[in-house]
Scaffold this active site. Structure first.
Site, PDB file in Angstrom:
ATOM      1  N   CYS A 124     -60.836 -11.526 -13.705  1.00 54.39           N
ATOM      2  CA  CYS A 124     -61.228 -11.673 -15.114  1.00 54.39           C
ATOM      3  C   CYS A 124     -62.367 -11.751 -15.541  1.00 54.39           C
ATOM      4  CB  CYS A 124     -60.331 -12.747 -15.763  1.00 54.39           C
ATOM      5  SG  CYS A 124     -58.121 -12.584 -15.473  1.00 54.39           S
ATOM      6  N   HIS A 271     -63.456 -15.659 -21.966  1.00 47.64           N
ATOM      7  CA  HIS A 271     -62.159 -14.810 -21.489  1.00 47.64           C
ATOM      8  C   HIS A 271     -60.962 -15.476 -22.170  1.00 47.64           C
ATOM      9  CE1 HIS A 271     -59.224 -13.151 -19.270  1.00 47.64           C
ATOM     10  NE2 HIS A 271     -59.087 -14.221 -18.330  1.00 47.64           N
ATOM     11  N   ASN A 301     -53.813 -12.133 -22.467  1.00 50.12           N
ATOM     12  CA  ASN A 301     -54.492 -12.048 -21.445  1.00 50.12           C
ATOM     13  C   ASN A 301     -54.849 -10.706 -20.835  1.00 50.12           C
ATOM     14  OD1 ASN A 301     -56.336 -12.288 -19.101  1.00 50.12           O
ATOM     15  ND2 ASN A 301     -55.288 -14.179 -18.166  1.00 50.12           N
TER      16      ASN A 301
HETATM   17  O1  UT7 Z   1     -57.370 -14.909 -16.232  1.00 47.31           O
HETATM   18  C1  UT7 Z   1     -57.157 -16.111 -15.371  1.00 47.31           C
HETATM   19  C2  UT7 Z   1     -55.763 -16.064 -15.214  1.00 47.31           C
HETATM   20  N1  UT7 Z   1     -54.884 -17.184 -15.178  1.00 47.31           N
HETATM   21  C3  UT7 Z   1     -55.125 -18.276 -16.029  1.00 47.31           C
HETATM   22  O2  UT7 Z   1     -55.925 -18.617 -16.678  1.00 47.31           O
HETATM   23  C4  UT7 Z   1     -53.980 -19.318 -15.840  1.00 47.31           C
HETATM   24  C5  UT7 Z   1     -54.305 -20.755 -15.945  1.00 47.31           C
HETATM   25  N2  UT7 Z   1     -53.034 -21.539 -15.997  1.00 47.31           N
HETATM   26  C6  UT7 Z   1     -52.314 -21.640 -17.061  1.00 47.31           C
HETATM   27  O3  UT7 Z   1     -52.796 -21.399 -18.152  1.00 47.31           O
HETATM   28  C7  UT7 Z   1     -51.207 -22.665 -17.121  1.00 47.31           C
HETATM   29  O4  UT7 Z   1     -51.443 -23.467 -15.774  1.00 47.31           O
HETATM   30  C8  UT7 Z   1     -49.755 -21.850 -17.266  1.00 47.31           C
HETATM   31  C9  UT7 Z   1     -49.781 -21.485 -18.810  1.00 47.31           C
HETATM   32  C10 UT7 Z   1     -49.674 -20.780 -16.397  1.00 47.31           C
HETATM   33  C11 UT7 Z   1     -48.526 -22.914 -17.116  1.00 47.31           C
HETATM   34  O5  UT7 Z   1     -48.663 -23.921 -18.048  1.00 47.31           O
HETATM   35  P1  UT7 Z   1     -48.437 -25.565 -17.488  1.00 47.31           P
HETATM   36  O6  UT7 Z   1     -48.613 -26.385 -18.526  1.00 47.31           O
HETATM   37  O7  UT7 Z   1     -49.461 -25.659 -16.480  1.00 47.31           O
HETATM   38  O8  UT7 Z   1     -47.042 -25.360 -16.934  1.00 47.31           O
HETATM   39  P2  UT7 Z   1     -46.306 -25.587 -15.370  1.00 47.31           P
HETATM   40  O9  UT7 Z   1     -46.636 -24.511 -14.622  1.00 47.31           O
HETATM   41  O10 UT7 Z   1     -46.690 -27.127 -14.999  1.00 47.31           O
HETATM   42  O11 UT7 Z   1     -44.976 -25.523 -15.729  1.00 47.31           O
HETATM   43  C12 UT7 Z   1     -44.204 -26.711 -16.692  1.00 47.31           C
HETATM   44  C13 UT7 Z   1     -42.672 -26.395 -16.815  1.00 47.31           C
HETATM   45  C14 UT7 Z   1     -42.064 -25.970 -15.444  1.00 47.31           C
HETATM   46  O12 UT7 Z   1     -40.520 -26.659 -15.714  1.00 47.31           O
HETATM   47  P3  UT7 Z   1     -40.265 -27.753 -14.953  1.00 47.31           P
HETATM   48  O13 UT7 Z   1     -40.308 -27.656 -13.519  1.00 47.31           O
HETATM   49  O14 UT7 Z   1     -41.007 -29.030 -15.564  1.00 47.31           O
HETATM   50  O15 UT7 Z   1     -38.777 -28.111 -15.401  1.00 47.31           O
HETATM   51  C15 UT7 Z   1     -41.901 -24.444 -15.662  1.00 47.31           C
HETATM   52  O16 UT7 Z   1     -40.771 -23.937 -14.845  1.00 47.31           O
HETATM   53  O17 UT7 Z   1     -42.826 -25.093 -17.495  1.00 47.31           O
HETATM   54  C16 UT7 Z   1     -41.944 -24.039 -17.091  1.00 47.31           C
HETATM   55  N3  UT7 Z   1     -42.093 -22.685 -17.354  1.00 47.31           N
HETATM   56  C17 UT7 Z   1     -41.693 -22.268 -18.307  1.00 47.31           C
HETATM   57  N4  UT7 Z   1     -41.021 -22.402 -19.424  1.00 47.31           N
HETATM   58  C18 UT7 Z   1     -40.789 -21.735 -20.336  1.00 47.31           C
HETATM   59  C19 UT7 Z   1     -43.248 -21.949 -16.742  1.00 47.31           C
HETATM   60  N5  UT7 Z   1     -43.318 -20.673 -17.501  1.00 47.31           N
HETATM   61  C20 UT7 Z   1     -42.565 -21.041 -18.753  1.00 47.31           C
HETATM   62  C21 UT7 Z   1     -42.092 -20.177 -19.644  1.00 47.31           C
HETATM   63  N6  UT7 Z   1     -41.093 -20.515 -20.428  1.00 47.31           N
HETATM   64  N7  UT7 Z   1     -42.838 -18.764 -19.724  1.00 47.31           N
END
Ligand code: UT7
Length: 344
Positions: A124, A271, A301
């Protein structure tokens, strides 16, 4: 010599997919996606569209703007195309892996017969790297004057649509700028163009954001049955932590090197990966969030395309004024990070 952005363009596929539409097929919700990322929609290409198709549309839009703004072209779109010395395409989703480069496909479709063509791969952050690459190419030869620099992605074709933790994040699109070598000053009164950049990497984090299959490390083998095409695998938390640090460190370093403070900036163009990353960086610096341009709500994104799409939206909506100091900052797969400081 100054290296100025003299025209911009963008293109996204017409199909707009809302969070609610995704929630009909996936265990997710508009509330979760908005609150965790700031994303509301994304634009998704049809099966026949590849990165070069969006790249060409964005380039044509930038070339039409160039025709309007450069009287020496005599109103001729063809003259604008033939004025290009380089085509640089930043992409992680090229039409073909390896070769031919997407830049060559764009060069051919535009008919830019005088131009060299090259792709830049830096996740990215690729558009940040591509701008610097293009400026370097223009600097090294007197006769090179104009570069078309494009960020173009079809991420929907490398997305695992069963994985809710990644598929809700990405969209397709392309943004283009025309970078021109001019006689404007780069120091003192009336200075313009690219002032400085930071380009960084931490390859030890490569596993955190990876397209694992299909390359020479994991080629497809004869007789193998594939359940999935190569898809994005991401450790979201690790990338998030890297991104917040990369954004804050890059802003800090660019301001310090230039000897300016955040108040001197008209805009920070980050970004567009997650609005929360931007909010965390804003909080750390005490920067008002309005100083960051965000359009992630509409496009999600789009990787290498996100910064040039933002630039074109800002440019066409009159948000950029001559003399404005703009800081662009990116981060992504590699892991990579970087930023450019420029005067519009
Ligand atoms: O261009 C560079 C590319 N990438 C990035 O910049 C991504 C950087 N990372 C992020 O933006 C964040 O880490 C995410 C948006 C990907 C995830 O957010 P988070 O607050 O870190 O969530 P998490 O992965 O810790 O997940 C929290 C909960 C989990 O459930 P449990 O285990 O707590 O029950 C996930 O299973 O949210 C759940 N979850 C969702 N729930 C509903 C993960 N994705 C989803 C979803 N809908 N789409």
């Amino acid at each position: 010599m100054a290296y100025e952005i003299v025209a911009t363009g963008m293109a996204v596929p017409p199909r707009r997919v809302s969070n609610d539409e995704l929630a009909q097929k996936l265990d997710t919700s508009d509330e979760w996606i908005r609150s965790h990322t700031g994303i509301g929609n994304r634009h998704i290409a049809d099966e026949h569209t590849a990165a070069s198709d969006l790249a060409v549309q964005a380039a044509q839009s930038a070339l039409h703007m160039l025709v309007e703004r450069d009287p020496s072209l005599g109103g001729s779109y063809e003259a604008a195309v033939q004025s290009l010395d380089m085509v640089v395409v930043a992409t992680a989703t090229p039409d073909f892996y390896g070769f031919p480069s997407t830049a060559c496909l764009v060069q051919d479709r535009l008919g830019a017969h005088r131009a060299g063509a090259v792709d830049v791969v830096a996740g990215c952050t690729a558009f940040i790297y591509a701008l610097e690459t293009a400026a370097g190419m223009l600097a090294l030869k007197d006769s090179r004057r104009r570069a078309l620099v494009i960020g173009a992605e079809i991420l929907s074709k490398v997305t695992n649509w069963q994985d809710r933790s990644t598929c809700v994040l990405f969209g397709d699109g392309a943004g283009a700028v025309i970078l021109e070598k001019t006689d404007a000053p780069t120091k003192g009164q009336g200075r313009r163009g690219l002032l400085r950049s930071i380009l960084g990497s931490d390859g030890s984090g490569g596993e955190h954001l990876i397209l694992r299959r299909g390359g020479s490390r994991n080629p497809y083998r004869a007789g193998e049955t594939l359940d999935l095409p190569p898809v994005i695998e991401m450790n979201g938390r690790a990338v998030y932590n890297f991104a917040v640090k990369a954004v804050t460190d890059t802003i800090d370093a660019l301001l310090t090197e230039e000897g300016i403070s955040v108040e001197d900036l008209a805009w920070i163009v980050p970004h567009q990966a997650n609005a929360r990353i931007v909010q965390a960086a804003a909080k750390r610096f005490g920067i008002p969030e309005e100083k960051f341009f965000l359009n992630i709500e509409e496009y999600a994104n789009t990787s290498a395309a996100s910064i040039p799409i933002a630039l074109d939206e800002m440019n066409r909506s009159g948000k950029l004024h001559r003399g404005d100091l703009i800081l662009m900052v990116g981060f992504g797969a590699g892991l990579t990070y970087g930023g450019n400081l420029l005067i519009w």
